[in-house]
Write a protein that holds these residues in place. Structure first.
Motif, PDB file in Angstrom:
ATOM      1  N   SER A  29      40.298  89.762  -2.621  1.00  0.00           N
ATOM      2  CA  SER A  29      40.130  88.650  -2.325  1.00  0.00           C
ATOM      3  C   SER A  29      41.944  88.651  -2.334  1.00  0.00           C
ATOM      4  CB  SER A  29      40.469  88.523  -4.405  1.00  0.00           C
ATOM      5  OG  SER A  29      41.663  89.412  -5.313  1.00  0.00           O
ATOM      6  N   ILE A  30      42.529  89.388  -1.809  1.00  0.00           N
ATOM      7  CA  ILE A  30      44.139  88.620  -1.895  1.00  0.00           C
ATOM      8  C   ILE A  30      43.735  88.799  -0.350  1.00  0.00           C
ATOM      9  CG2 ILE A  30      45.113  89.903  -4.104  1.00  0.00           C
ATOM     10  CD1 ILE A  30      46.019  92.618  -2.939  1.00  0.00           C
ATOM     11  N   ASN A  31      43.384  89.296   0.533  1.00  0.00           N
ATOM     12  CA  ASN A  31      43.456  90.425   1.696  1.00  0.00           C
ATOM     13  C   ASN A  31      43.306  88.625   2.585  1.00  0.00           C
ATOM     14  OD1 ASN A  31      44.017  92.969   1.480  1.00  0.00           O
ATOM     15  ND2 ASN A  31      41.906  93.558   2.851  1.00  0.00           N
ATOM     16  N   ILE A  50      41.403  83.013   7.522  1.00  0.00           N
ATOM     17  CA  ILE A  50      41.845  82.538   6.723  1.00  0.00           C
ATOM     18  C   ILE A  50      43.024  83.311   5.839  1.00  0.00           C
ATOM     19  CG2 ILE A  50      41.638  82.096   4.136  1.00  0.00           C
ATOM     20  CD1 ILE A  50      38.449  81.190   4.578  1.00  0.00           C
ATOM     21  N   ILE A  51      44.126  83.412   6.550  1.00  0.00           N
ATOM     22  CA  ILE A  51      45.208  84.078   5.952  1.00  0.00           C
ATOM     23  C   ILE A  51      45.859  83.998   4.461  1.00  0.00           C
ATOM     24  CG2 ILE A  51      48.117  84.490   6.296  1.00  0.00           C
ATOM     25  CD1 ILE A  51      45.943  84.512   8.756  1.00  0.00           C
ATOM     26  N   SER A  52      45.409  82.332   3.972  1.00  0.00           N
ATOM     27  CA  SER A  52      45.497  82.238   2.393  1.00  0.00           C
ATOM     28  C   SER A  52      45.124  81.501   2.165  1.00  0.00           C
ATOM     29  CB  SER A  52      47.474  82.703   1.801  1.00  0.00           C
ATOM     30  OG  SER A  52      48.080  81.259   2.749  1.00  0.00           O
ATOM     31  N   ASP A  53      45.173  80.731   1.201  1.00  0.00           N
ATOM     32  CA  ASP A  53      44.794  79.955   0.713  1.00  0.00           C
ATOM     33  C   ASP A  53      44.756  78.852   0.848  1.00  0.00           C
ATOM     34  OD1 ASP A  53      43.997  80.752  -2.695  1.00  0.00           O
ATOM     35  OD2 ASP A  53      43.604  81.322  -1.006  1.00  0.00           O
ATOM     36  N   GLY A  54      43.988  77.651   1.580  1.00  0.00           N
ATOM     37  CA  GLY A  54      44.630  76.996   2.355  1.00  0.00           C
ATOM     38  C   GLY A  54      44.597  76.489   3.832  1.00  0.00           C
ATOM     39  N   ASN A  72      36.313  84.337  -3.148  1.00  0.00           N
ATOM     40  CA  ASN A  72      36.036  85.258  -4.168  1.00  0.00           C
ATOM     41  C   ASN A  72      35.665  86.020  -5.374  1.00  0.00           C
ATOM     42  OD1 ASN A  72      38.702  85.458  -1.880  1.00  0.00           O
ATOM     43  ND2 ASN A  72      39.802  84.791  -3.041  1.00  0.00           N
ATOM     44  N   ALA A  73      34.581  85.393  -5.832  1.00  0.00           N
ATOM     45  CA  ALA A  73      34.100  85.186  -6.751  1.00  0.00           C
ATOM     46  C   ALA A  73      32.580  86.651  -6.074  1.00  0.00           C
ATOM     47  CB  ALA A  73      34.070  84.443  -7.881  1.00  0.00           C
ATOM     48  N   LYS A  74      32.515  86.084  -5.046  1.00  0.00           N
ATOM     49  CA  LYS A  74      31.316  86.684  -4.728  1.00  0.00           C
ATOM     50  C   LYS A  74      31.517  87.677  -3.756  1.00  0.00           C
ATOM     51  CE  LYS A  74      28.575  82.992  -5.481  1.00  0.00           C
ATOM     52  NZ  LYS A  74      27.278  82.209  -4.400  1.00  0.00           N
ATOM     53  N   ASN A  75      32.637  87.927  -3.220  1.00  0.00           N
ATOM     54  CA  ASN A  75      33.557  88.889  -2.141  1.00  0.00           C
ATOM     55  C   ASN A  75      32.702  88.318  -1.183  1.00  0.00           C
ATOM     56  OD1 ASN A  75      35.438  90.351  -3.875  1.00  0.00           O
ATOM     57  ND2 ASN A  75      34.340  92.307  -3.581  1.00  0.00           N
ATOM     58  N   THR A  76      32.735  87.089  -1.023  1.00  0.00           N
ATOM     59  CA  THR A  76      31.729  86.952   0.060  1.00  0.00           C
ATOM     60  C   THR A  76      32.563  86.415   1.543  1.00  0.00           C
ATOM     61  OG1 THR A  76      29.667  87.776  -0.669  1.00  0.00           O
ATOM     62  CG2 THR A  76      29.766  85.983   1.501  1.00  0.00           C
ATOM     63  N   MET A  77      33.024  86.340   2.614  1.00  0.00           N
ATOM     64  CA  MET A  77      33.129  84.984   3.358  1.00  0.00           C
ATOM     65  C   MET A  77      32.829  85.089   4.387  1.00  0.00           C
ATOM     66  SD  MET A  77      35.659  87.262   6.510  1.00  0.00           S
ATOM     67  CE  MET A  77      35.275  88.869   6.477  1.00  0.00           C
ATOM     68  N   TYR A  78      32.586  83.107   4.864  1.00  0.00           N
ATOM     69  CA  TYR A  78      31.138  82.554   5.453  1.00  0.00           C
ATOM     70  C   TYR A  78      31.974  81.762   6.714  1.00  0.00           C
ATOM     71  CZ  TYR A  78      29.368  82.711   0.896  1.00  0.00           C
ATOM     72  OH  TYR A  78      28.528  83.238  -0.531  1.00  0.00           O
ATOM     73  N   PRO A  98      45.249  92.973   5.343  1.00  0.00           N
ATOM     74  CA  PRO A  98      46.320  93.317   4.206  1.00  0.00           C
ATOM     75  C   PRO A  98      47.064  92.227   4.739  1.00  0.00           C
ATOM     76  CG  PRO A  98      46.788  95.978   4.178  1.00  0.00           C
ATOM     77  CD  PRO A  98      45.125  95.017   5.393  1.00  0.00           C
ATOM     78  N   VAL A  99      46.977  90.528   4.322  1.00  0.00           N
ATOM     79  CA  VAL A  99      48.227  89.656   4.481  1.00  0.00           C
ATOM     80  C   VAL A  99      49.746  90.144   5.620  1.00  0.00           C
ATOM     81  CG1 VAL A  99      49.190  87.322   4.095  1.00  0.00           C
ATOM     82  CG2 VAL A  99      47.495  88.055   3.085  1.00  0.00           C
ATOM     83  N   GLY A 100      49.333  89.683   6.237  1.00  0.00           N
ATOM     84  CA  GLY A 100      50.870  90.341   7.563  1.00  0.00           C
ATOM     85  C   GLY A 100      51.250  90.859   7.968  1.00  0.00           C
TER      86      GLY A 100
END
Length: 119
Positions: A29-31, A50-54, A72-78, A98-100
């Motif tokens: 969720s934070i990556n 997706i680096i961060s929200d938005g 993030n609630a489902k730990n899934t990306m699409y 990790p971001v960065g």
């Protein structure tokens, strides 16, 4: 973090597919997250991230046709892929890091899912 990609298949040009990538582990969720693809005889390329929200980035070749999202609630990306072209044919990989940190050096990768677009 472990990733499991799914949703690939065979589709005609102009069609659509939706790829999913389920993650295990609390760091998801934070990556940062991304989708890469690799076609036969070509280098792996970053399709979307997706680096961060938005903040969502797309390769020029897919902009306007592909949409990346995460739940993030489902730990899934699409990766929603529309107006598919034969040149989109490739193995698609999901990745998280990790971001960065660059995906290619610090990423955890899914196993890949084949997308084949027929003309």
């Amino acid at each position: 973090v472990q990733l499991q990609a799914s949703g690939g298949g065979l589709v005609q040009a102009g069609g659509s597919l939706r790829l999913s990538c389920a993650a295990s582990g609390s760091a998801f969720s934070i990556n940062a997250v991304g989708w890469y693809r690799q076609a036969p005889g070509k280098q792996r390329e970053l399709v979307a991230s997706i680096i961060s929200d938005g903040i969502i980035n797309y390769a020029g070749s897919v902009k306007g046709r592909f949409t990346m999202s995460r739940d993030n609630a489902k730990n899934t990306m699409y990766l929603e892929m529309n107006s598919l072209k034969p040149e989109d044919t490739a193995v698609y990989y999901c990745v998280t890091a990790p971001v960065g940190r660059p995906f290619d050096k610090f990423g955890s990768w899914g196993q890949g899912t084949q997308v084949t677009v027929s003309s």
